[in-house]
Design a protein around this motif. Sequence first.
Motif, PDB file in Angstrom:
ATOM      1  N   GLN A   1      21.757  53.471  76.537  1.00  0.00           N
ATOM      2  CA  GLN A   1      21.221  52.263  76.021  1.00  0.00           C
ATOM      3  C   GLN A   1      19.896  52.045  76.440  1.00  0.00           C
ATOM      4  OE1 GLN A   1      23.467  48.587  77.270  1.00  0.00           O
ATOM      5  NE2 GLN A   1      21.519  46.971  76.613  1.00  0.00           N
ATOM      6  N   MET A   2      18.946  52.202  75.379  1.00  0.00           N
ATOM      7  CA  MET A   2      17.509  52.257  75.587  1.00  0.00           C
ATOM      8  C   MET A   2      16.840  51.005  76.318  1.00  0.00           C
ATOM      9  SD  MET A   2      17.028  55.379  74.873  1.00  0.00           S
ATOM     10  CE  MET A   2      15.203  55.348  75.038  1.00  0.00           C
ATOM     11  N   ALA A   3      16.206  51.320  77.294  1.00  0.00           N
ATOM     12  CA  ALA A   3      15.268  50.174  77.700  1.00  0.00           C
ATOM     13  C   ALA A   3      13.793  50.223  77.240  1.00  0.00           C
ATOM     14  CB  ALA A   3      15.357  50.217  79.047  1.00  0.00           C
ATOM     15  N   ALA A   4      13.239  51.224  77.068  1.00  0.00           N
ATOM     16  CA  ALA A   4      11.796  51.290  76.547  1.00  0.00           C
ATOM     17  C   ALA A   4      11.795  52.639  75.973  1.00  0.00           C
ATOM     18  CB  ALA A   4      10.952  51.002  77.745  1.00  0.00           C
ATOM     19  N   SER A   5      10.537  52.632  74.939  1.00  0.00           N
ATOM     20  CA  SER A   5      10.112  53.722  74.370  1.00  0.00           C
ATOM     21  C   SER A   5       8.695  53.750  74.170  1.00  0.00           C
ATOM     22  CB  SER A   5      11.049  54.145  73.133  1.00  0.00           C
ATOM     23  OG  SER A   5      10.253  55.262  72.395  1.00  0.00           O
ATOM     24  N   GLY A   6       8.071  54.915  74.607  1.00  0.00           N
ATOM     25  CA  GLY A   6       6.328  54.829  74.124  1.00  0.00           C
ATOM     26  C   GLY A   6       6.277  55.127  72.683  1.00  0.00           C
ATOM     27  N   LEU A   7       5.064  54.524  72.475  1.00  0.00           N
ATOM     28  CA  LEU A   7       4.739  54.897  70.981  1.00  0.00           C
ATOM     29  C   LEU A   7       3.549  55.969  70.967  1.00  0.00           C
ATOM     30  CD1 LEU A   7       4.290  51.072  69.738  1.00  0.00           C
ATOM     31  CD2 LEU A   7       5.997  52.889  68.921  1.00  0.00           C
ATOM     32  N   CYS A   8       4.169  57.090  70.978  1.00  0.00           N
ATOM     33  CA  CYS A   8       3.424  58.285  71.018  1.00  0.00           C
ATOM     34  C   CYS A   8       2.865  58.774  69.868  1.00  0.00           C
ATOM     35  CB  CYS A   8       4.205  59.435  71.633  1.00  0.00           C
ATOM     36  SG  CYS A   8       3.217  61.081  71.924  1.00  0.00           S
ATOM     37  N   HIS A   9       1.582  59.396  69.900  1.00  0.00           N
ATOM     38  CA  HIS A   9       0.789  59.756  68.603  1.00  0.00           C
ATOM     39  C   HIS A   9       1.646  60.650  67.714  1.00  0.00           C
ATOM     40  CE1 HIS A   9      -3.336  59.791  66.583  1.00  0.00           C
ATOM     41  NE2 HIS A   9      -2.508  60.171  65.654  1.00  0.00           N
ATOM     42  N   SER A  10       2.365  61.366  68.409  1.00  0.00           N
ATOM     43  CA  SER A  10       3.310  62.662  67.650  1.00  0.00           C
ATOM     44  C   SER A  10       4.291  61.986  66.922  1.00  0.00           C
ATOM     45  CB  SER A  10       3.965  63.369  68.887  1.00  0.00           C
ATOM     46  OG  SER A  10       3.245  64.149  69.550  1.00  0.00           O
ATOM     47  N   ASP A  11       4.862  60.912  67.211  1.00  0.00           N
ATOM     48  CA  ASP A  11       5.674  60.128  66.022  1.00  0.00           C
ATOM     49  C   ASP A  11       5.025  59.637  64.770  1.00  0.00           C
ATOM     50  OD1 ASP A  11       8.387  60.316  67.225  1.00  0.00           O
ATOM     51  OD2 ASP A  11       7.154  59.356  68.983  1.00  0.00           O
ATOM     52  N   ASP A  12       3.635  59.419  65.292  1.00  0.00           N
ATOM     53  CA  ASP A  12       2.683  58.939  63.954  1.00  0.00           C
ATOM     54  C   ASP A  12       2.421  60.297  63.102  1.00  0.00           C
ATOM     55  OD1 ASP A  12       1.116  56.977  62.437  1.00  0.00           O
ATOM     56  OD2 ASP A  12      -0.357  58.338  63.036  1.00  0.00           O
ATOM     57  N   HIS A  13       2.446  61.290  63.871  1.00  0.00           N
ATOM     58  CA  HIS A  13       2.036  62.538  62.948  1.00  0.00           C
ATOM     59  C   HIS A  13       3.098  63.016  62.098  1.00  0.00           C
ATOM     60  CE1 HIS A  13      -1.775  63.872  64.697  1.00  0.00           C
ATOM     61  NE2 HIS A  13      -1.190  63.863  65.957  1.00  0.00           N
ATOM     62  N   LEU A  14       4.585  62.629  62.593  1.00  0.00           N
ATOM     63  CA  LEU A  14       5.605  62.978  61.758  1.00  0.00           C
ATOM     64  C   LEU A  14       5.411  61.764  60.156  1.00  0.00           C
ATOM     65  CD1 LEU A  14       8.851  62.691  63.919  1.00  0.00           C
ATOM     66  CD2 LEU A  14       7.403  64.737  63.240  1.00  0.00           C
ATOM     67  N   ALA A  15       5.022  60.529  60.402  1.00  0.00           N
ATOM     68  CA  ALA A  15       4.848  59.676  59.510  1.00  0.00           C
ATOM     69  C   ALA A  15       3.656  60.004  58.507  1.00  0.00           C
ATOM     70  CB  ALA A  15       4.513  58.222  60.135  1.00  0.00           C
ATOM     71  N   THR A  16       2.653  60.520  58.958  1.00  0.00           N
ATOM     72  CA  THR A  16       1.553  61.014  58.186  1.00  0.00           C
ATOM     73  C   THR A  16       1.984  62.283  57.617  1.00  0.00           C
ATOM     74  OG1 THR A  16       0.541  62.055  60.162  1.00  0.00           O
ATOM     75  CG2 THR A  16      -0.149  59.720  59.673  1.00  0.00           C
ATOM     76  N   GLY A  17       2.990  63.198  58.058  1.00  0.00           N
ATOM     77  CA  GLY A  17       3.058  64.369  57.562  1.00  0.00           C
ATOM     78  C   GLY A  17       2.326  65.365  58.101  1.00  0.00           C
ATOM     79  N   ASP A  18       1.446  65.189  59.081  1.00  0.00           N
ATOM     80  CA  ASP A  18       0.720  66.305  60.040  1.00  0.00           C
ATOM     81  C   ASP A  18       1.787  67.353  60.405  1.00  0.00           C
ATOM     82  OD1 ASP A  18      -1.617  65.460  59.135  1.00  0.00           O
ATOM     83  OD2 ASP A  18      -1.776  64.446  61.143  1.00  0.00           O
ATOM     84  N   VAL A  19       2.946  66.754  60.885  1.00  0.00           N
ATOM     85  CA  VAL A  19       4.278  67.444  61.558  1.00  0.00           C
ATOM     86  C   VAL A  19       5.360  67.298  60.667  1.00  0.00           C
ATOM     87  CG1 VAL A  19       5.574  67.893  63.602  1.00  0.00           C
ATOM     88  CG2 VAL A  19       2.961  67.338  63.881  1.00  0.00           C
ATOM     89  N   PRO A  20       5.775  68.269  59.839  1.00  0.00           N
ATOM     90  CA  PRO A  20       6.779  68.293  58.895  1.00  0.00           C
ATOM     91  C   PRO A  20       8.111  68.162  59.629  1.00  0.00           C
ATOM     92  CG  PRO A  20       5.925  70.239  58.786  1.00  0.00           C
ATOM     93  CD  PRO A  20       5.010  69.628  59.693  1.00  0.00           C
ATOM     94  N   CYS A  21       9.098  67.371  59.106  1.00  0.00           N
ATOM     95  CA  CYS A  21      10.468  67.179  59.715  1.00  0.00           C
ATOM     96  C   CYS A  21      11.220  68.382  58.946  1.00  0.00           C
ATOM     97  CB  CYS A  21      11.117  65.912  59.505  1.00  0.00           C
ATOM     98  SG  CYS A  21      10.100  64.543  60.784  1.00  0.00           S
TER      99      CYS A  21
END
Length: 373
Positions: free
Chosen positions: A33-53
Amino acid sequence: MQTRGAVLREAPGKYEVVDLELDDPRPGEIQVQMAASGLCHSDDHLATGDVPCGIYPMAGGHEGAGIVTKVGANTPGYAEGDHVVFSFLPGCGRCRWCASGHQNLCDLGQFLLAGCRPDDPSSFRLSFDGAPVGQMSGISTFCEHTTVSVHSAVKIPDAIPLEVACLTGCSVGTGWGSAVNSAEVKPGQTVIVMGIGGIGINAVQGAVHAGATHVIAVDPVEFKRTKALELGATHAVASIEEAGEIARGFTNGQGADSTIVTVGVTTGDHVAAAFATVRKQGTCVVTGLGDITKTGVNIPLGELTLFQKRLQGSLFGESAPSFDILRQLELYQEGVLKLDELVTTQYTLDEVNQGYEDMHAGKNLRGVIRYDA
């Protein structure tokens, strides 16, 4: 069980919070059960497509902490109620890299963007409307509950607040290790940190801890320069060129002993500008990510060879997460490593996109999703 999580259906795209089906843990896995998660730039790189999934939808998040709710059969060492921090890079303990002290390069890392179980590429722990959903780094911390391999989990003392402990799963170790491990900062040295976000601010802390006399923070955002000074930087300027001039002033015109590039969207131009600021036999550490398909850094080859400069990549700050996460939390408990001061804003899971808008606007050192908020 059902859980809510923020997923990307495509890239470029935005995170969408949906109801997901989550597998119970298998042997070697735990449910948390998650308590907290950091908003790291790497997950934004997924959203922009800089880092493809490797698959869409992809459930984001790779910096988190929580409480174990289920333990898979034949999984010793874990119990319900344990507090854990996730390492975004797993450590199997057996491959060449783990065995030789380079856990950050563990062979299991090849599956981080595939989203599947590493022992079965056709198996996924999450699904949506009957279709498989990938897990960012195999942990998907943008979910209220998640099931992960124990290779990605580190048990921590219950007394440490999970909302700050989560930061050691990526940003703290990446930045701190970029200075201490990759740049090999020594007492008395002059260090430049280029880009003061969640990673760069910890590179500042790492350089200070390693004994650097001069730590020059570079960021165009005044708020971030101010925070860098509060957390140990001796100077804070808006441009890498100005930082280079300051460094040369301290080193008889030679330049910085090391420059660490932690720019949110790193380009070859950033690397070239940083490389120009280091002295003979100096080190330019590249930690930031940009479009990972791009090539080319315009640096003078003669300067690379004749000045014996070193261009060094850094993944997770060359950390060994099963050791370094606990070491960093001990430093936090002793008041040496600052974690509370890194969290600028807390968000709910439904505010994940607002968190990334604030990151792009330069408002946060680190935004954190709180699941009890």
